[in-house]
Design a protein around this motif. Structure first.
Motif, mmCIF file in Angstrom:
data_model
loop_
_atom_site.group_PDB
_atom_site.id
_atom_site.type_symbol
_atom_site.label_atom_id
_atom_site.label_comp_id
_atom_site.label_asym_id
_atom_site.label_seq_id
_atom_site.Cartn_x
_atom_site.Cartn_y
_atom_site.Cartn_z
ATOM 1 N N MET A 1 -4.332 11.636 4.911
ATOM 2 C CA MET A 1 -4.562 10.316 5.491
ATOM 3 C C MET A 1 -5.840 10.342 6.314
ATOM 4 O O MET A 1 -6.180 11.354 6.938
ATOM 5 C CB MET A 1 -3.385 9.873 6.359
ATOM 6 N N VAL A 2 -6.556 9.217 6.290
ATOM 7 C CA VAL A 2 -7.793 9.086 7.054
ATOM 8 C C VAL A 2 -7.805 7.716 7.713
ATOM 9 O O VAL A 2 -7.769 6.694 7.030
ATOM 10 C CB VAL A 2 -9.039 9.236 6.164
ATOM 11 N N GLU A 3 -7.830 7.711 9.034
ATOM 12 C CA GLU A 3 -7.933 6.445 9.763
ATOM 13 C C GLU A 3 -9.411 6.090 9.907
ATOM 14 O O GLU A 3 -10.238 6.944 10.242
ATOM 15 C CB GLU A 3 -7.315 6.577 11.145
ATOM 16 N N ALA B 1 -0.593 12.758 -8.515
ATOM 17 C CA ALA B 1 -1.968 12.601 -8.056
ATOM 18 C C ALA B 1 -2.149 13.182 -6.662
ATOM 19 O O ALA B 1 -1.196 13.330 -5.899
ATOM 20 C CB ALA B 1 -2.351 11.123 -8.051
ATOM 21 N N GLN B 2 -3.387 13.516 -6.333
ATOM 22 C CA GLN B 2 -3.761 13.852 -4.959
ATOM 23 C C GLN B 2 -4.068 12.535 -4.272
ATOM 24 O O GLN B 2 -5.080 11.887 -4.566
ATOM 25 C CB GLN B 2 -4.995 14.756 -4.937
ATOM 26 N N VAL B 3 -3.199 12.092 -3.386
ATOM 27 C CA VAL B 3 -3.288 10.766 -2.801
ATOM 28 C C VAL B 3 -3.929 10.833 -1.416
ATOM 29 O O VAL B 3 -3.557 11.664 -0.586
ATOM 30 C CB VAL B 3 -1.895 10.112 -2.700
ATOM 31 N N VAL B 4 -4.890 9.951 -1.188
ATOM 32 C CA VAL B 4 -5.534 9.841 0.120
ATOM 33 C C VAL B 4 -5.265 8.438 0.654
ATOM 34 O O VAL B 4 -5.611 7.442 0.012
ATOM 35 C CB VAL B 4 -7.043 10.086 0.043
ATOM 36 N N ALA C 1 3.108 6.211 9.290
ATOM 37 C CA ALA C 1 4.413 5.964 8.689
ATOM 38 C C ALA C 1 4.350 6.105 7.168
ATOM 39 O O ALA C 1 5.236 6.708 6.541
ATOM 40 C CB ALA C 1 4.913 4.571 9.071
ATOM 41 N N SER C 2 3.294 5.571 6.565
ATOM 42 C CA SER C 2 3.123 5.693 5.121
ATOM 43 C C SER C 2 2.903 7.149 4.722
ATOM 44 O O SER C 2 3.452 7.621 3.721
ATOM 45 C CB SER C 2 1.935 4.839 4.673
ATOM 46 N N TYR C 3 2.117 7.846 5.502
ATOM 47 C CA TYR C 3 1.845 9.257 5.225
ATOM 48 C C TYR C 3 3.134 10.090 5.259
ATOM 49 O O TYR C 3 3.365 10.929 4.376
ATOM 50 C CB TYR C 3 0.853 9.789 6.254
ATOM 51 N N ARG C 4 3.965 9.842 6.243
ATOM 52 C CA ARG C 4 5.214 10.599 6.352
ATOM 53 C C ARG C 4 6.137 10.341 5.175
ATOM 54 O O ARG C 4 6.817 11.247 4.688
ATOM 55 C CB ARG C 4 5.910 10.249 7.673
ATOM 56 N N GLY D 1 0.815 -1.207 0.000
ATOM 57 C CA GLY D 1 0.000 0.000 0.000
ATOM 58 C C GLY D 1 0.848 1.256 0.000
ATOM 59 O O GLY D 1 0.553 2.230 -0.713
ATOM 60 N N THR D 2 1.914 1.244 0.775
ATOM 61 C CA THR D 2 2.827 2.391 0.819
ATOM 62 C C THR D 2 3.506 2.601 -0.520
ATOM 63 O O THR D 2 3.634 3.737 -1.001
ATOM 64 C CB THR D 2 3.882 2.182 1.909
#
Length: 240
Positions: free
Chosen positions: A74-76, A46-49, A60-63, A34-35
Motif C-alpha cells: 500500500m502507498v498513501e 497478482a502483485q497488488v499495490v 483497512a483495505s490493505y489488511r 476499490g477494496t
C-alpha cells in the motif's frame, strides 16, 4: 453478464495479458469498490499495490488483502499532483523492481448537478476538474512507463459509492469515454491497451443488495478487459 459495449475503436494486440504475477496498481483502493477489485486481483495471483489519499480506509483495505495474499503493498499519497503520482510509481519500481503493467484507474463519479439545485457551480466545476485531473495524471504516468516496456493495460473505472444517492453518471461517462478512446488510439503503437468500465445510469444504488451485485459486475468486467488482449478503446456499461 449483461454488457453494453461501445464498439468504436478496437484492435488486435499480440501479447496475452496474464494476470497472475502482474503488478496491478489500484487507485482509490480504500473505497468499497476499490477494496473489492483489490481482493479480486489478489485472489487471481497478482502483485497488488493499493493507493489512496485516505490513510485509514487504505489500511483497512490493505489488511483485508493481507488475509488473502502476501503479494500486496500500500502507498498513501498526499495529493493528486504529477510529482506525487510520479513518486508513487518510482516507489513501486524501487521496491518491486518493475513498474505496474496494469492500472485500475478507479475514481468516484461526479455529483449530480441540477440547474436549479443547491450545489454551487464553483463546487461542481472544482469536482469536475478533480476527477478529470485524477484520471489523466495516473493515466499519463502509467502510459509513459508502460510505453517504455511496450506492454500494459489501463482500465478507467468510475462508479458512485453506495451512499452517493445522486450521481451525474452521464457527464462522468462522457469523460471516461473520451479519455479511453483517445488514449487507446495514441497508445496502440506501444502495445498498451485502454478500456473503461461504468455502471448504467438507471441503477438504484441506494439498495444495498443491488450495490453488492453491481460491485461484482464492475470487478469482473475490469478483469475481463485486463485479460482480453483484443479489448481496447471501448467502454463497457454493466448492470446487475
Amino acid at each position: 453478464m449483461p454488457l453494453r459495449l461501445n464498439l468504436s475503436g478496437t484492435d488486435t494486440f499480440g501479447v496475452t495479458m496474464i494476470i497472475k504475477n502482474s503488478v496491478v496498481l489500484i487507485t482509490s483502493a480504500g473505497t468499497s469498490l476499490g477494496t473489492m477489485i483489490a481482493l479480486h486481483f489478489a485472489k487471481l495471483g497478482a502483485q497488488v499495490v493499493l493507493c489512496d489519499t485516505n490513510p485509514s480506509s487504505l489500511l483497512a483495505s490493505y489488511r483485508r488483502c493481507r488475509e488473502v495474499t502476501e503479494l500486496v503493498d500500500m502507498v498513501e499519497i498526499k495529493d493528486i499532483t504529477l510529482p506525487s503520482v510520479e513518486s508513487l510509481f518510482d516507489a513501486i519500481e524501487s521496491k518491486l523492481g518493475r513498474s505496474p503493467n496494469v492500472l485500475v484507474n478507479h475514481w468516484t463519479s461526479l455529483p449530480l448537478q441540477s440547474l436549479t439545485g443547491n450545489l454551487s457551480s464553483s463546487n461542481f466545476i472544482q469536482q469536475f476538474s478533480m476527477l478529470a485531473s485524477s484520471l489523466f495524471m495516473f493515466g499519463q504516468v502509467a502510459a509513459e512507463r508502460m510505453a517504455q516496456h511496450q506492454s500494459g493495460v489501463i482500465v478507467n473505472v468510475v462508479a458512485q459509492d453506495p451512499d452517493q444517492y445522486q450521481s451525474d453518471l452521464d457527464n462522468t461517462t462522457s469523460m471516461v469515454t473520451g479519455f479511453t478512446k483517445s488514449w487507446a488510439k495514441e497508445l496502440k503503437a506501444h502495445n498498451v491497451r485502454v478500456g473503461g468500465v461504468i455502471p448504467v445510469t438507471t441503477h438504484s444504488y441506494h439498495v444495498s443488495a443491488n450495490w453488492s451485485q453491481m460491485q461484482d459486475e464492475l470487478t469482473r468486467t475490469t478483469e475481463y478487459i485486463v485479460s482480453n488482449d483484443y479489448f481496447s478503446g471501448r467502454v463497457v456499461s454493466t448492470e446487475a
